[in-house]
Design a protein around this motif. Sequence first.
Motif, PDB file in Angstrom:
ATOM      1  N   ALA A 164       0.602  -1.028  -0.410  1.00  0.00           N
ATOM      2  CA  ALA A 164      -0.365   0.334  -0.430  1.00  0.00           C
ATOM      3  C   ALA A 164       0.900   1.285  -0.052  1.00  0.00           C
ATOM      4  O   ALA A 164       0.580   2.720  -0.885  1.00  0.00           O
ATOM      5  CB  ALA A 164      -0.871   0.912   0.889  1.00  0.00           C
ATOM      6  N   ASP A 206      -3.706   4.472   9.410  1.00  0.00           N
ATOM      7  CA  ASP A 206      -5.036   4.018   8.841  1.00  0.00           C
ATOM      8  C   ASP A 206      -5.292   3.999   7.425  1.00  0.00           C
ATOM      9  O   ASP A 206      -5.988   3.094   6.779  1.00  0.00           O
ATOM     10  CB  ASP A 206      -6.379   4.322   9.997  1.00  0.00           C
ATOM     11  N   GLY A 207      -4.339   4.220   7.071  1.00  0.00           N
ATOM     12  CA  GLY A 207      -4.393   4.578   5.446  1.00  0.00           C
ATOM     13  C   GLY A 207      -5.154   5.961   4.680  1.00  0.00           C
ATOM     14  O   GLY A 207      -4.877   6.504   3.943  1.00  0.00           O
ATOM     15  N   SER A 208      -5.241   6.740   6.080  1.00  0.00           N
ATOM     16  CA  SER A 208      -5.865   8.104   6.008  1.00  0.00           C
ATOM     17  C   SER A 208      -4.798   9.395   5.335  1.00  0.00           C
ATOM     18  O   SER A 208      -3.697   9.343   5.348  1.00  0.00           O
ATOM     19  CB  SER A 208      -7.414   8.525   6.474  1.00  0.00           C
ATOM     20  N   GLY A 230      -9.035  10.999   1.729  1.00  0.00           N
ATOM     21  CA  GLY A 230      -9.087  10.190   1.497  1.00  0.00           C
ATOM     22  C   GLY A 230      -8.846   9.065   2.040  1.00  0.00           C
ATOM     23  O   GLY A 230      -7.925   9.133   3.459  1.00  0.00           O
ATOM     24  N   ASN A 231      -8.751   7.937   1.908  1.00  0.00           N
ATOM     25  CA  ASN A 231      -8.236   6.310   2.354  1.00  0.00           C
ATOM     26  C   ASN A 231      -6.929   6.009   0.814  1.00  0.00           C
ATOM     27  O   ASN A 231      -7.825   5.264   0.533  1.00  0.00           O
ATOM     28  CB  ASN A 231      -8.645   5.951   2.863  1.00  0.00           C
ATOM     29  N   LEU A 286      -6.432   2.295   1.140  1.00  0.00           N
ATOM     30  CA  LEU A 286      -6.711   0.851   1.685  1.00  0.00           C
ATOM     31  C   LEU A 286      -7.536   1.236   0.319  1.00  0.00           C
ATOM     32  O   LEU A 286      -8.701   0.037  -0.174  1.00  0.00           O
ATOM     33  CB  LEU A 286      -7.002   1.154   2.851  1.00  0.00           C
ATOM     34  N   HIS A 287      -8.670   2.297   0.108  1.00  0.00           N
ATOM     35  CA  HIS A 287     -10.239   2.180  -0.839  1.00  0.00           C
ATOM     36  C   HIS A 287      -9.278   3.277  -1.729  1.00  0.00           C
ATOM     37  O   HIS A 287     -10.008   2.891  -2.913  1.00  0.00           O
ATOM     38  CB  HIS A 287     -10.850   3.173   0.180  1.00  0.00           C
ATOM     39  N   ASP A 288      -8.740   4.065  -1.865  1.00  0.00           N
ATOM     40  CA  ASP A 288      -8.584   4.249  -3.936  1.00  0.00           C
ATOM     41  C   ASP A 288      -7.238   5.240  -3.875  1.00  0.00           C
ATOM     42  O   ASP A 288      -6.464   5.414  -2.985  1.00  0.00           O
ATOM     43  CB  ASP A 288     -10.122   6.244  -3.464  1.00  0.00           C
ATOM     44  N   ILE A 323      -7.154  10.515  -5.136  1.00  0.00           N
ATOM     45  CA  ILE A 323      -7.292  10.964  -3.658  1.00  0.00           C
ATOM     46  C   ILE A 323      -6.653  12.757  -3.484  1.00  0.00           C
ATOM     47  O   ILE A 323      -7.599  13.768  -3.546  1.00  0.00           O
ATOM     48  CB  ILE A 323      -6.604  10.766  -2.580  1.00  0.00           C
TER      49      ILE A 323
END
Length: 361
Positions: A92, A303-305, A316-317, A319-321, A326
């Motif tokens: 990541a 936490d990826g943010s 954004g994060n 881990l999602h996008d 972002i």
Amino acid sequence: MSGRKDLKKQNMQFILQKSKFKLRRLLRKVEKNVVMNEPSKDIHYWLEKSYYDCIPYFPPVKLDICLTTACNTKCAYCWQQEKKGSLLTFDAVSKVIDAMRAIKPPKKLSLTGGEPTIWPDFERLVNYASNSGIKNILLCTNGRRLVDLNFANKIVALGVTDINISVDTLNPEKFKMLRGYDFSEFEKIVHNCILLKKKYRGLSVALCSVMSKLVTPEDLLAVRNLSNKYKFGYFMQTFDKTDYVEVNNTFMLTKEERDTYNKKLDWLDGKLHDTVSRDINPLIEDGKIKCYKGITTVKLSSDGSIAFCWNSQTIGNILHDPFIDIWTSARARETRKYIRDKKCSCDFDCDIFESLELLDL
């Protein structure tokens, strides 16, 4: 009616996607034709345009990563009392570095925590970042893993160029109460850093203190003198409010206490003196100084943010996008507008000046 809504939504998605492609091309064009080949005044022009348009016309120059909230000690005033660990993986984080270096690698990477050296892929990440063209890699650490000289040598050889070690006092009892481990261990850390600086001439080592109710100006002066003795750097900031009432009550200085402390800090000079002695953050003082963090800096949390500073709202994060989505999103632009319009009210010791220095402004 529902068909019209769907069509409108599809059209909006198409427009946003087209905008992202345009911005990617623009970022590459500006970086190639302006930032790299034109004089610094053109960088200033694009910085100002980015600030007022709330669009990043060139890539960020600084990437700060909080790798984990886990730690191998327990500092009494830590702002992360719950040690939740990390959701970040090497894959990541490396994708963020890849996205940034596709345009141009950031000029500086800061690794913090928690304690970053206990993150499982710490050494692998340092090596990857260095091989990706990031020339300055700062490690912010409690220093405990540097007791192992083999480990210390290895991470510097892999690419760490700057080491900041947390220490507030040289009083052994107070040190253990504040930092959670024996002062004799800190002495070993200092000894190993002296050896590192002899072996790696370009390595920078700094001691970093936090001014609070339980740390006197005399404590801070002793740490500064130790820094001078071994040609280390020295950095200090005031205790910043946490989410924990008991911690705040124990460590946060009142205005009267802070004024009393500042009168005893006459040995401080330069930017450090200005930072510690100010009453409010200079970025919002009379609106005279702009905050460019929304353009220059990426803050990636465990936490990826993603955010522009540790105190700003997330945009954004990862881990999602994907990172580029972002960074160029409508939410990111709205947050830049929020900063531009000076709706922020943070009083944290901001590193915006360092970011501007990385731009050679």
